[in-house]
Enzyme design. Structure first.
Site, short mmCIF file in Angstrom:
data_model
loop_
_atom_site.label_atom_id
_atom_site.label_comp_id
_atom_site.label_asym_id
_atom_site.label_seq_id
_atom_site.Cartn_x
_atom_site.Cartn_y
_atom_site.Cartn_z
N GLU A 1 -5.69 -4.58 10.87
CA GLU A 1 -4.66 -3.55 11.06
C GLU A 1 -4.94 -2.79 12.35
OE1 GLU A 1 -2.60 -2.31 7.09
OE2 GLU A 1 -4.24 -0.95 7.53
N GLY B 1 2.15 2.65 10.98
CA GLY B 1 3.09 3.77 10.96
C GLY B 1 3.97 3.85 12.19
N GLY C 1 2.74 -1.02 4.42
CA GLY C 1 2.93 0.38 4.07
C GLY C 1 4.39 0.67 3.77
N ASN D 1 0.87 -1.18 0.00
CA ASN D 1 0.00 0.00 0.00
C ASN D 1 0.90 1.24 0.00
OD1 ASN D 1 -1.85 2.01 0.38
ND2 ASN D 1 -2.46 1.38 2.45
N TRP D 2 1.01 1.85 -1.16
CA TRP D 2 1.95 2.99 -1.29
C TRP D 2 1.42 4.28 -0.69
CZ3 TRP D 2 6.46 4.04 -4.75
CH2 TRP D 2 7.23 2.89 -4.91
N LYS D 3 0.16 4.29 -0.31
CA LYS D 3 -0.46 5.51 0.25
C LYS D 3 -0.12 6.72 -0.63
CE LYS D 3 -0.33 3.33 4.77
NZ LYS D 3 -0.19 3.45 6.22
N HIS E 1 -9.68 1.67 5.21
CA HIS E 1 -8.40 1.90 5.89
C HIS E 1 -8.60 2.95 6.98
CE1 HIS E 1 -4.24 2.83 6.70
NE2 HIS E 1 -3.90 1.75 6.03
P1 13P Z 1 2.97 0.52 7.84
O1 13P Z 1 3.39 -0.82 7.25
O2 13P Z 1 3.76 1.67 7.32
O3 13P Z 1 2.89 0.47 9.34
O4 13P Z 1 1.48 0.79 7.32
C1 13P Z 1 0.55 -0.22 7.44
C2 13P Z 1 -0.64 0.14 6.65
O5 13P Z 1 -1.35 1.06 6.98
C3 13P Z 1 -0.90 -0.63 5.43
O6 13P Z 1 -2.16 -0.33 4.92
#
Ligand code: 13P
Length: 254
Positions: free
Chosen positions: A170, A176, A236, A9-11, A98
């Site tokens: 999650e 994060g 992420g 998930n590149w956000k 999300h």
């Molecule tokens: P991180 O892997 O950066 O903690 O993020 C997780 C996430 O939100 C994946 O959708």
């Protein structure tokens, strides 16, 4: 879908140049190692066309995912993208619910359930994110929170809603952060989710998978994937760098 299922998930990250380089190296890796399992890359939507041109995409060695979808099919909804548009562009997997969208864009369980319903109508595969806040964990309310987020889907889409679907557990406090949930914590919740959905569907659910997301790295992924009810990961930060991402794929594909 073949497990393990790994979603990057590149956000809100990446440039055309960085993404092209990343995908070129991922293509070389996939051609050489032919990893089992399902690899999905969810780029910012404007860049997903880059994936479509890859030979590993055409050969179904990797898939393109979306990070969101609108809860309408068409009409006056400026800036939005509908499930049928994603289908049209061969984007099969769609992250919904999300926590970053629930918090930053005020998406309620009701809105998320409506998105889920529209995705199923298009035969797309929802990746439904659920999970608790730190306070809800402290208050021992993890199961209650998950049930609430699952029940609204079952009530909206029927007891077989989760056929051909993914739930990404999650925990919001892990996203994060530097601290993922421990493998046994995740296993406990994943097993609970699977049992709950099995019971609700009278044990008739097919092609249903559970992912974990939240601070997944090459350091913790081996132990996490060894747990019975964890079928893959929603990743992420560790999906943004090709060396780290490849390390993770190698570790979970042993
Ligand atoms: P991180 O892997 O950066 O903690 O993020 C997780 C996430 O939100 C994946 O959708």
């Amino acid at each position: 879908m073949i497990k393990p299922i790994i979603v990057g998930n590149w956000k809100l990250n990446g440039t055309k140049k960085k993404i092209k380089k990343f995908l070129k190296l991922l293509s070389l890796f996939v051609k050489k190692y032919n990893p089992k399992g399902t690899i999905i890359i969810s780029l910012p939507i404007i860049y997903t066309y880059i994936i479509k041109n890859l030979s590993i995409f055409k050969k179904k060695k990797i898939f393109s995912g979306a990070q969101n979808v609108d809860n309408h099919v068409l009409g006056s909804f400026t800036g939005e993208i509908s499930p049928n548009m994603l289908n049209d562009m061969m984007i099969k997997y769609v992250i919904i619910g999300h926590s970053e969208r629930r918090f930053n864009h005020k998406e309620t369980n009701h809105i998320v359930a409506n998105k889920f319903r529209l995705l199923k109508q298009e035969n797309l595969i929802p990746i439904l994110c659920i999970g608790e806040t730190k306070q809800e964990k402290v208050d021992n309310r993890i199961e209650e929170v998950c049930i609430k987020q699952i029940d609204i889907i079952l009530n909206t889409c029927g007891t077989h809603a989760f056929d051909n679907s993914i739930i990404a557990y999650e925990p919001i406090w892990a996203i994060g952060s530097q601290n993922s949930a421990t493998p046994s914590e995740v296993q406990y919740v994943a097993q609970f989710i699977r049992q709950y959905i099995n019971i609700k569907s009278n044990y008739k659910i097919k092609n249903f998978f559970i992912q974990y997301g939240g601070a997944v790295t090459n350091k913790n992924v081996s132990e996490l994937i060894s747990k019975e009810d964890i079928d893959g990961f929603l990743i992420g930060r560790s999906s943004l760098e090709i060396t780290e991402f490849i390390k993770i794929i190698k570790l979970i594909n042993i």
